[in-house]
Design a protein around this motif. Structure first.
Motif, PDB file in Angstrom:
ATOM      1  N   LEU A  97       0.832  -1.203   0.000  1.00 33.84           N
ATOM      2  CA  LEU A  97       0.000   0.000   0.000  1.00 33.84           C
ATOM      3  C   LEU A  97       0.867   1.254   0.000  1.00 33.84           C
ATOM      4  CD1 LEU A  97      -2.737   1.345   0.101  1.00 33.84           C
ATOM      5  CD2 LEU A  97      -2.706   1.129   2.591  1.00 33.84           C
ATOM      6  N   THR A  98       1.986   1.220   0.723  1.00 37.96           N
ATOM      7  CA  THR A  98       2.911   2.357   0.715  1.00 37.96           C
ATOM      8  C   THR A  98       3.399   2.638  -0.697  1.00 37.96           C
ATOM      9  OG1 THR A  98       3.641   1.870   2.968  1.00 37.96           O
ATOM     10  CG2 THR A  98       5.093   3.223   1.610  1.00 37.96           C
ATOM     11  N   SER A 205      -4.891  -5.687   6.622  1.00 42.08           N
ATOM     12  CA  SER A 205      -5.757  -5.438   7.769  1.00 42.08           C
ATOM     13  C   SER A 205      -5.856  -3.933   7.971  1.00 42.08           C
ATOM     14  CB  SER A 205      -5.195  -6.092   9.034  1.00 42.08           C
ATOM     15  OG  SER A 205      -4.037  -5.402   9.481  1.00 42.08           O
ATOM     16  N   PRO A 206      -6.989  -3.448   8.466  1.00 41.91           N
ATOM     17  CA  PRO A 206      -7.125  -2.000   8.695  1.00 41.91           C
ATOM     18  C   PRO A 206      -6.069  -1.453   9.649  1.00 41.91           C
ATOM     19  CG  PRO A 206      -9.265  -3.080   8.795  1.00 41.91           C
ATOM     20  CD  PRO A 206      -8.239  -4.167   8.737  1.00 41.91           C
ATOM     21  N   SER A 207      -5.716  -2.225  10.699  1.00 41.19           N
ATOM     22  CA  SER A 207      -4.737  -1.717  11.665  1.00 41.19           C
ATOM     23  C   SER A 207      -3.364  -1.555  11.026  1.00 41.19           C
ATOM     24  CB  SER A 207      -4.654  -2.653  12.870  1.00 41.19           C
ATOM     25  OG  SER A 207      -4.235  -3.949  12.482  1.00 41.19           O
ATOM     26  N   ALA A 208      -2.961  -2.490  10.172  1.00 45.77           N
ATOM     27  CA  ALA A 208      -1.665  -2.371   9.498  1.00 45.77           C
ATOM     28  C   ALA A 208      -1.680  -1.239   8.475  1.00 45.77           C
ATOM     29  CB  ALA A 208      -1.294  -3.687   8.819  1.00 45.77           C
ATOM     30  N   MET A 209      -2.817  -1.021   7.852  1.00 45.51           N
ATOM     31  CA  MET A 209      -2.912   0.074   6.890  1.00 45.51           C
ATOM     32  C   MET A 209      -2.722   1.429   7.576  1.00 45.51           C
ATOM     33  SD  MET A 209      -3.325  -1.601   4.092  1.00 45.51           S
ATOM     34  CE  MET A 209      -2.396  -2.904   4.885  1.00 45.51           C
ATOM     35  N   LEU A 210      -3.394   1.591   8.721  1.00 46.55           N
ATOM     36  CA  LEU A 210      -3.315   2.869   9.435  1.00 46.55           C
ATOM     37  C   LEU A 210      -2.042   2.993  10.265  1.00 46.55           C
ATOM     38  CD1 LEU A 210      -6.996   3.344  10.693  1.00 46.55           C
ATOM     39  CD2 LEU A 210      -5.825   4.646   8.905  1.00 46.55           C
ATOM     40  N   GLY A 211      -1.615   1.886  10.873  1.00 49.96           N
ATOM     41  CA  GLY A 211      -0.490   1.944  11.793  1.00 49.96           C
ATOM     42  C   GLY A 211       0.867   1.794  11.140  1.00 49.96           C
ATOM     43  N   ILE A 212       0.923   1.197   9.931  1.00 47.77           N
ATOM     44  CA  ILE A 212       2.205   0.987   9.255  1.00 47.77           C
ATOM     45  C   ILE A 212       2.244   1.711   7.918  1.00 47.77           C
ATOM     46  CG2 ILE A 212       3.786  -0.725   8.287  1.00 47.77           C
ATOM     47  CD1 ILE A 212       2.676  -2.737  10.301  1.00 47.77           C
ATOM     48  N   ALA A 213       1.281   1.423   7.039  1.00 43.10           N
ATOM     49  CA  ALA A 213       1.354   1.949   5.679  1.00 43.10           C
ATOM     50  C   ALA A 213       1.278   3.471   5.637  1.00 43.10           C
ATOM     51  CB  ALA A 213       0.240   1.338   4.822  1.00 43.10           C
ATOM     52  N   LEU A 214       0.291   4.052   6.312  1.00 42.85           N
ATOM     53  CA  LEU A 214       0.129   5.496   6.250  1.00 42.85           C
ATOM     54  C   LEU A 214       1.325   6.240   6.856  1.00 42.85           C
ATOM     55  CD1 LEU A 214      -1.592   7.878   5.402  1.00 42.85           C
ATOM     56  CD2 LEU A 214      -2.829   7.697   7.586  1.00 42.85           C
ATOM     57  N   HIS A 261      10.622  -2.713   2.277  1.00 48.44           N
ATOM     58  CA  HIS A 261       9.581  -1.821   2.789  1.00 48.44           C
ATOM     59  C   HIS A 261       9.368  -0.595   1.907  1.00 48.44           C
ATOM     60  CE1 HIS A 261      13.240  -0.052   4.481  1.00 48.44           C
ATOM     61  NE2 HIS A 261      12.572   1.054   4.745  1.00 48.44           N
ATOM     62  N   ALA A 262      10.431   0.067   1.414  1.00 47.54           N
ATOM     63  CA  ALA A 262      10.234   1.244   0.559  1.00 47.54           C
ATOM     64  C   ALA A 262      11.576   1.732   0.020  1.00 47.54           C
ATOM     65  CB  ALA A 262       9.552   2.385   1.322  1.00 47.54           C
ATOM     66  N   VAL A 263      11.571   2.161  -1.247  1.00 42.91           N
ATOM     67  CA  VAL A 263      12.709   2.883  -1.812  1.00 42.91           C
ATOM     68  C   VAL A 263      12.220   4.261  -2.254  1.00 42.91           C
ATOM     69  CG1 VAL A 263      13.965   0.828  -2.552  1.00 42.91           C
ATOM     70  CG2 VAL A 263      12.351   1.894  -4.126  1.00 42.91           C
ATOM     71  N   ASN A 264      13.146   5.219  -2.271  1.00 41.83           N
ATOM     72  CA  ASN A 264      12.759   6.613  -2.493  1.00 41.83           C
ATOM     73  C   ASN A 264      13.969   7.408  -2.964  1.00 41.83           C
ATOM     74  OD1 ASN A 264      12.553   6.087   0.885  1.00 41.83           O
ATOM     75  ND2 ASN A 264      14.299   7.207   0.069  1.00 41.83           N
ATOM     76  N   LEU A 265      13.753   8.681  -3.263  1.00 44.36           N
ATOM     77  CA  LEU A 265      14.873   9.548  -3.601  1.00 44.36           C
ATOM     78  C   LEU A 265      15.769   9.713  -2.384  1.00 44.36           C
ATOM     79  CD1 LEU A 265      13.098  12.366  -5.665  1.00 44.36           C
ATOM     80  CD2 LEU A 265      14.217  10.291  -6.504  1.00 44.36           C
ATOM     81  N   ALA A 266      17.071   9.753  -2.618  1.00 44.92           N
ATOM     82  CA  ALA A 266      18.036   9.934  -1.537  1.00 44.92           C
ATOM     83  C   ALA A 266      18.287  11.413  -1.306  1.00 44.92           C
ATOM     84  CB  ALA A 266      19.342   9.221  -1.876  1.00 44.92           C
ATOM     85  N   ALA A 267      18.798  11.737  -0.125  1.00 45.35           N
ATOM     86  CA  ALA A 267      19.156  13.120   0.193  1.00 45.35           C
ATOM     87  C   ALA A 267      20.659  13.252   0.413  1.00 45.35           C
ATOM     88  CB  ALA A 267      18.385  13.584   1.421  1.00 45.35           C
TER      89      ALA A 267
END
Length: 382
Positions: A97-98, A205-214, A261-267
């Motif tokens: 979801l992330t 699960s809703p809890s993982a969506m709100l507690g982890i993904a968001l 878990h996630a990749v993104n632009l580096a700083a």
């Protein structure tokens, strides 16, 4: 393609610093989410390879020094959160979801603007609250294992006095040396260099969506993607952010079922590759980012050894290295949270609720901290 010597040196340094400075944080985060050693090794491998290939792709496509990294603040968020009730499978569902949200932020401008509109004091306070627990680990390490804890801290402090970028890698090398000298390592450590990818069927699960993904999405966008764009802009490069966010989101989606878990632009590594020191000619600095991407892929192939080594070590030593790697980010986040007097009280509440480790209905403190701080901000301004 002939790579200049400065670009080669900058790319090698960026790749080494990017991996060595935070791989312990990534492993800590994945294990906290319930990943087995094999799943954690798979996650580390896919993240390293994904950020390497993504950086190479974007740099060659745009002919710009676009560096890509795993989400270190996101890994710290995972390390500070309770494992979901459904185990690592639910965490993987949250990773998916992330990635989808990052893609959406790149394709749909209102979402990107909404993330950018989160008051900086709250975003920084949430990040500082997430990082606090790990940043206390070096102190706990000195208390529990004084000789080794002090040796790791001394390496970080002394080398940091000479070159801040090499401070954490130096602490990593000292920690690895101490572990190798004092801990019985598992047989066949080197044979485990290239871990087998482990597929994890996602659960939702809703809890993982709100507690982890968001929270993972918000901290990745606010602490990685947006600063990454700022670094490029500061060095004279102004690519459209949407396509870059979209591509990193797609790589996150591809890596999630294997534990990433996630990749993104580096700083930080973006600054190494985009600065004049990487190459006098701005039009050729993209070569440094390509070299860094190749280094990341190489490290990904050694992820099994790294995971086995870390798994054999006393946890407090690995946490100490992770905490030292995050001190700079913690200091910057805390400063950003408290800088504006009008939002200071709301930021403090957000920080305290996040750092408390509060979990309600399986949802982690990062979400409740942002909610509490936002509510206080609305109340004060209303």
């Amino acid at each position: 393609m002939r790579i200049s010597a400065p670009a080669l040196a900058a790319g090698l340094l960026a790749g080494f610093v990017g991996f060595a400075s935070s791989f312990a944080v990534v492993l800590q985060g994945l294990r906290a989410m319930g990943a087995s050693p094999a799943q954690a090794a798979s996650g580390l491998m896919v993240l390293s390879i994904a950020m390497g290939l993504c950086g190479i792709l974007l740099s060659l496509w745009r002919r710009l020094p676009i560096s890509v990294a795993w989400s270190t603040p996101g890994a710290a968020l995972l390390a500070a959160s309770a494992a979901p009730a459904g185990g690592f499978a639910e965490a993987v569902g949250a990773f998916l979801l992330t990635g989808a949200l990052i893609v959406l932020a790149g394709l749909w401008k209102p979402l990107g603007r909404a993330v950018a509109a989160i008051p900086p004091p709250l975003a920084n306070a949430m990040l500082a609250g997430v990082l606090l627990g790990l940043c206390l680990a070096p102190v706990r390490a000195v208390a529990e294992a004084p000789a080794m804890g002090l040796a790791i801290f001394a390496a970080w402090a002394v080398v940091g006095r000479l070159n801040r970028l090499l401070a954490v890698p130096a602490a990593v090398l000292v920690a690895l040396g101490l572990i190798g000298a004092t801990v019985e390592l598992p047989p066949g450590l080197l044979a485990a260099a290239g871990p087998a990818p482990v597929w994890v069927t996602p659960a939702f699960s809703p809890s993982a969506m709100l507690g982890i993904a968001l929270p993972l999405f918000l901290v990745t966008m606010a602490s990685q993607n947006i600063p990454g764009m700022a670094v490029l802009n500061a060095n004279g490069y102004r690519p459209a952010p949407g396509p870059l966010f979209t591509v990193t989101g797609l790589f996150t989606l591809l890596g999630a079922p294997l534990g990433g878990h996630a990749v993104n632009l580096a700083a930080i590594t973006a600054a190494l590759c985009a600065s004049p020191e990487a190459e006098p000619d701005p039009a050729r600095r993209w070569q440094a980012a390509v070299v860094a991407g190749v280094v990341y892929v190489g490290f990904g192939l050694l992820a099994g050894t790294a995971t086995a080594f870390v798994g054999a070590a006393p946890p407090i030593l690995i946490q100490a290295v992770a905490g030292l790697a995050l001190l700079g980010a913690f200091g910057a986040a805390l400063q950003g949270a408290l800088m504006a007097p009008e939002g200071r009280e709301a930021a403090v509440i957000c920080f305290l609720v996040t750092a408390s480790g509060l979990t309600v209905a399986g949802i982690s403190g990062a979400f409740w901290g942002l909610l509490a701080g936002g509510g206080m901000l609305v109340l004060r301004r209303g």
